[in-house]
Write a protein that holds these residues in place. Structure first.
Motif, PDB file in Angstrom:
ATOM      1  N   THR A 157       0.835  -1.205   0.000  1.00 33.22           N
ATOM      2  CA  THR A 157       0.000   0.000   0.000  1.00 33.22           C
ATOM      3  C   THR A 157       0.869   1.255   0.000  1.00 33.22           C
ATOM      4  O   THR A 157       0.559   2.236  -0.681  1.00 33.22           O
ATOM      5  CB  THR A 157      -0.938  -0.008   1.217  1.00 33.22           C
ATOM      6  N   ASP A 179      -5.518  -1.121  -5.232  1.00 27.06           N
ATOM      7  CA  ASP A 179      -5.047  -1.713  -3.982  1.00 27.06           C
ATOM      8  C   ASP A 179      -6.033  -2.771  -3.497  1.00 27.06           C
ATOM      9  O   ASP A 179      -7.033  -2.450  -2.876  1.00 27.06           O
ATOM     10  CB  ASP A 179      -4.879  -0.616  -2.920  1.00 27.06           C
ATOM     11  N   GLU A 180      -5.728  -4.003  -3.765  1.00 29.90           N
ATOM     12  CA  GLU A 180      -6.600  -5.127  -3.395  1.00 29.90           C
ATOM     13  C   GLU A 180      -8.073  -4.804  -3.614  1.00 29.90           C
ATOM     14  O   GLU A 180      -8.876  -4.900  -2.694  1.00 29.90           O
ATOM     15  CB  GLU A 180      -6.381  -5.493  -1.922  1.00 29.90           C
TER      16      GLU A 180
HETATM   17 MG   LIG Z   1      -2.233  -2.665   2.089  1.00 32.20          MG
END
Ligand SMILES: [Mg+2]
Ligand SMILES: Nc1ncnc2c1ncn2[C@@H]1O[C@H](COP(=O)(O)OP(=O)(O)OP(=O)(O)O)[C@@H](O)[C@H]1O
Lengths: 280, 274
Positions: free
Chosen positions: B62, B174-175
């Motif tokens: 991240t 991000d995911e």
């Molecule tokens: Mg993360």
């Protein structure tokens, strides 16, 4: 994030229209509470074949209160009509309240947005917050005279910090992620403020306003303690000196209705404007 | 095996790279409390690459994405897009968050039209652009709804549509599907793959799932934690495959095992250090 199909009961309660029967049940319960209280009042004050348990001097019967209300409506109180008393109180109350919203909300927003503005205004506001404002009334009377101004100021004194600070905190707790999302969509500083920070702060601002309504009503009583001969709270205080409990109760009920009505008004506004609040 | 190691920091020059990470590191805080989230790393991403970053929790994925988005500044080094150093968020880098980044006071349409409005299109043009992407992600009929009236998978699609409507050169994700159930995820993964093939966008995709990375990526960067660093990098052929059953081929399974072992051994290293 809540799936439409797996929302908790608490969330569903907000979707009132989906549960009309539940809502009706709740309404009945609320009505039952009020009926119970009224019945207790009726019984205690001896409306019926028995003698009153509580003397009218302490608690007049509902019938007497209603009768007093109409008498006041007809004859007024101490040379002024009931409407005038309510009117002057509403004037003091709403001037203070509107001032606090018009100045306090923008100031709070600025404090939340800008470190310097916060450094200038937050410490004095936080320092004033715990001071009991009623204690400042004599000072206000000396500074601002015995007219309406000192009364408006004593009502505004506790309300202003609450509204300003809650607006500030609302801005500070806006999700960083949402601001970042807006920025990476190309939003300018102004767009971020107007379309993200401001709407996202509205729930917190509403909470602050609704919280201060009851405080403002309390301060109305303090404001009309001295140096006036009109106003609904003054009516209650003066009547109490003559032990005219029935008049006191009429005045208290009127104040309660004003406070409750305002709270409901803002509650309705809140539900319409920030219907999305808490549903993330 | 359809994956092979490559030198992710030097396989192309900065001029050739769409995104270039040069000696990028990130340390949060200062003094005794400081956390080294990323040790200095180099990474070149070419235009049209689909680069997946995999790695265990806390390895700095991240952090890397936030730096690329311009939400935060690197402690050392620089990140460049088309040779220009990144200093703040910009509309040419679209971001899709894991969840909760929709503007819940706006309708779905207003959310998706936000980007074009912010970048100077008129309200009516922005609406049209938004409707087009909503149609593409299959949410045309939900344009007037609010995000909270949608399911998790639909909300995620709104997030993707919102980022796409601006037609960014780079997509940072991000995911994005971590909170979704398996089925919704598979459907959306397929959609993302098609979208990437059609538009040829450069995508930086973070995931915990090796399988997801193999399924999507042309390049896979494996990271390891404490301190966050690049452990290995692979070029992968699976991402460009048209085979819907690619994930059950022996090559795919072998590649998956290989990366899995790699991640496991980096965890062992860590245990030994401790
Ligand atoms: Mg993360
Ligand atoms: N704002 C911050 N302040 C201080 N430390 C941070 C901050 N953000 C991240 N860290 C630290 O940096 C390290 C890397 O965090 P990061 O969020 O990049 O990990 P991640 O790989 O995304 O993990 P996950 O898979 O759990 O999302 C962690 O040790 C974390 O505690």
């Amino acid at each position: 994030m809540t799936d439409v199909y797996s929302q908790s009961e608490a969330v569903l309660d907000k979707h009132d229209e989906k549960r009309p029967r539940k809502r009706l049940n709740d309404l009945w319960l609320t009505l039952a509470t009020f009926s119970g209280l009224l019945a207790a009042w009726l019984i205690a004050t001896g409306t019926g074949p028995w003698d009153p348990i509580i003397q009218p001097l302490f608690l007049p019967s509902p019938a007497l209160v209603i009768q007093t209300f109409f008498q006041l409506l007809e004859n007024g109180f101490q040379g002024k009509s009931l409407g005038q008393h309510v009117g002057i109180s509403l004037y003091r109350f709403s001037t203070a309240f509107i001032f606090c919203i018009l100045i306090g909300v923008p100031l709070g927003l600025l404090m939340g947005m800008n470190r310097r503005v916060r450094a200038i205004f937050e410490p004095p506001i936080q320092a004033i917050r715990p001071v009991p404002k009623i204690a400042l009334l004599p000072l206000f009377l000396i500074w601002f005279g015995i007219g309406d101004l000192s009364k408006i100021i004593v009502i505004a004194a506790p309300v202003f910090p609450i509204i300003a600070i809650s607006a500030m905190q609302a801005v500070q707790s806006v999700s960083r992620m949402k601001i970042q999302a807006a920025q990476s969509l190309g939003a300018s500083r102004w767009t971020v403020f107007a379309r993200i920070v401001l709407p996202a702060s509205l729930p917190g601002i509403f909470t602050g306003i609704r919280l201060s309504i009851s405080i403002a009503v309390t301060m109305l009583v303090a404001a009309e303690l001295t140096a006036t001969s009109e106003g609904i709270a003054w009516m209650a205080l003066t009547a109490a000196e003559f032990l005219a409990t029935n008049i006191v109760i009429v005045a208290v009920v009127i104040m309660a209705v004003i406070g409750f009505g305002l709270d409901r008004l803002f509650w309705l506004l809140e539900r319409r404007i920030v219907h999305w609040s808490g549903k993330d | 095996m359809l994956i092979e190691p490559y030198a992710c920091g030097t396989h192309c020059s900065i001029e050739e790279a769409k995104l270039a990470f040069q000696n990028v590191s990130k340390i949060y805080g200062a003094g005794a409390d400081s956390v080294t989230a990323l040790t200095p790393m180099d990474l070149m991403v070419r235009k049209g690459d689909f680069l997946c970053i995999v790695g265990p929790s806390g390895c700095g994925k991240t952090t890397l994405l936030n730096l690329t988005a311009g939400f935060d500044q690197p402690t050392s080094g620089k990140i460049m897009i088309d040779g220009v150093e990144i200093s703040k968020p910009g509309a040419e880098r679209g971001v899709v968050f894991q969840q909760g980044a929709l503007f819940n006071w706006m309708t779905v349409l207003e959310n998706v039209a936000f980007g074009p409005r912010a970048t100077g299109h008129s309200a009516s043009v922005a609406r049209e652009m938004a409707m087009e992407t909503l149609q593409m992600v299959g949410l045309k009929d939900f344009a007037k709804k609010y995000p909270y009236q949608l399911s998790g998978g639909m909300q995620q699609r709104v997030g993707i549509a919102r980022a796409l409507t601006n037609d960014p050169e780079v997509l940072l994700m991000d995911e994005p599907f971590a909170a979704l159930d398996q089925q919704t995820r598979e459907v959306l993964l397929e959609e993302i793959r098609l979208l990437w093939k059609r538009t040829g966008k450069t995508i930086l995709w973070i995931t915990h799932s090796i399988e997801e990375a193999l399924f999507l990526a042309t390049h896979i960067v494996v990271m390891s934690p404490r301190p966050g660093r690049i452990r290995a990098a692979f070029q992968s052929g699976f991402g460009r495959s048209d085979d819907p059953l690619i994930s059950v081929t022996p090559e795919f399974v072998a590649a998956k095992r290989h990366i899995f072992e790699l991640l496991k051994s980096s965890q062992k290293d860590e245990v030994q250090i401790q």
